[in-house]
Scaffold this active site. Structure first.
Site, mmCIF file in Angstrom:
data_model
loop_
_atom_site.group_PDB
_atom_site.id
_atom_site.type_symbol
_atom_site.label_atom_id
_atom_site.label_comp_id
_atom_site.label_asym_id
_atom_site.label_seq_id
_atom_site.Cartn_x
_atom_site.Cartn_y
_atom_site.Cartn_z
ATOM 1 N N HIS A 143 1.153 -5.727 -3.603
ATOM 2 C CA HIS A 143 0.953 -7.127 -4.010
ATOM 3 C C HIS A 143 1.168 -8.085 -2.842
ATOM 4 O O HIS A 143 1.856 -7.760 -1.876
ATOM 5 C CB HIS A 143 1.933 -7.452 -5.139
ATOM 6 N N GLU A 164 5.374 -6.723 -7.738
ATOM 7 C CA GLU A 164 5.262 -8.082 -7.182
ATOM 8 C C GLU A 164 6.555 -8.870 -7.378
ATOM 9 O O GLU A 164 7.342 -8.586 -8.308
ATOM 10 C CB GLU A 164 4.074 -8.812 -7.841
ATOM 11 N N ARG A 223 -2.513 -2.838 -12.041
ATOM 12 C CA ARG A 223 -3.560 -3.230 -11.082
ATOM 13 C C ARG A 223 -3.506 -2.419 -9.793
ATOM 14 O O ARG A 223 -4.526 -2.217 -9.138
ATOM 15 C CB ARG A 223 -3.520 -4.743 -10.816
HETATM 16 O O1 F6P Z 1 -1.375 -14.889 -7.141
HETATM 17 C C1 F6P Z 1 -1.176 -13.575 -6.773
HETATM 18 C C2 F6P Z 1 0.287 -13.326 -6.447
HETATM 19 O O2 F6P Z 1 0.423 -11.991 -6.046
HETATM 20 C C3 F6P Z 1 1.254 -13.629 -7.617
HETATM 21 O O3 F6P Z 1 1.384 -12.581 -8.531
HETATM 22 C C4 F6P Z 1 2.519 -13.925 -6.867
HETATM 23 O O4 F6P Z 1 3.478 -14.632 -7.618
HETATM 24 C C5 F6P Z 1 2.001 -14.710 -5.708
HETATM 25 O O5 F6P Z 1 0.733 -14.175 -5.388
HETATM 26 C C6 F6P Z 1 2.884 -14.675 -4.489
HETATM 27 O O6 F6P Z 1 2.398 -15.607 -3.557
HETATM 28 P P1 F6P Z 1 3.173 -16.975 -3.327
HETATM 29 O O7 F6P Z 1 4.570 -16.570 -2.908
HETATM 30 O O8 F6P Z 1 2.405 -17.633 -2.212
HETATM 31 O O9 F6P Z 1 3.188 -17.771 -4.585
#
Ligand code: F6P
Length: 192
Positions: free
Chosen positions: A144, A79, A59
């Site tokens: 990310h 991520e 992505r």
């Molecule tokens: O939903 C998108 C994202 O980038 C996920 O891949 C990731 O786990 C998450 O956001 C991280 O955000 P949070 O720590 O608030 O769950």
């Protein structure tokens, strides 16, 4: 004067479905962001040199693909690893791992997913990226949500406990320009 530009990837199919993590392709809306990004960057950077850094996930690579600049992919920009929860929705996590869901809510910065990472872990693995960033001129990082929170938190001096809650919307270019004291920030949202 150098700047660090940060952007999340264009909307992914997992974003559309509310699933976390994974390695899904970008959505048609995400493609529109990828197509609009070169003009926005050019408007900002003009003919100054800039490098584009992405994670190894498709992505971010797809979002960067129309940008006519040298590129580098970093595994350290992938991520936050959600371990056994990778690919699940928050509702599924709350149902399957209620204690984990609560523990994360209690201390989001330190909570480590089973078989995965915490925000604290991410900050440690970002150290080489940050060291390299300090040595470079203009860099655009396409990665990310959690990773941008950590990088942004580092450059803006945000307290650790607040880092996991920093608002990083999709389809928004964030420009950080280091000054003698702290960073100057500008945000360029694209209405896509
Ligand atoms: O939903 C998108 C994202 O980038 C996920 O891949 C990731 O786990 C998450 O956001 C991280 O955000 P949070 O720590 O608030 O769950």
């Amino acid at each position: 004067p150098r700047s660090i530009y940060l952007s999340r990837h264009g909307e992914s199919m997992h974003n559309v479905g509310g699933m976390i993590g994974g390695d899904s392709p970008i959505s048609p809306r995400g493609e529109k962001y990828a197509s609009a990004l070169p003009a926005l960057v050019l408007e900002n950077i003009g003919d100054a040199p800039i490098q584009v850094w992405t994670s190894t996930l498709q992505r971010t690579i797809a979002t960067a693909r129309h940008l006519p600049y040298p590129k580098k992919t970093w595994k350290s920009l992938d991520e936050l690893d959600a371990g056994v929860c990778d690919g699940m929705t928050y509702e599924e996590i709350a149902e399957k791992y209620p204690e984990d869901y609560e523990a994360r809510d209690d201390d989001k910065f330190n909570y480590r997913y089973r078989g995965g990472e915490s925000y604290r872990d991410v900050i440690v693995r970002l150290e080489p990226v940050i060291m390299e960033l300090e040595r470079q001129d203009n860099i655009l990082i396409i990665c990310h949500q959690a990773i941008i929170r950590c990088l942004y938190g580092y450059f803006m001096g945000i307290p650790q406990a607040e880092i996991p809650y920093i608002k990083v919307p999709l389809h928004t270019l964030i420009k950080l320009s280091p000054r003698a004291y702290g960073c100057e920030e500008e945000r360029y949202p694209l209405p896509i």
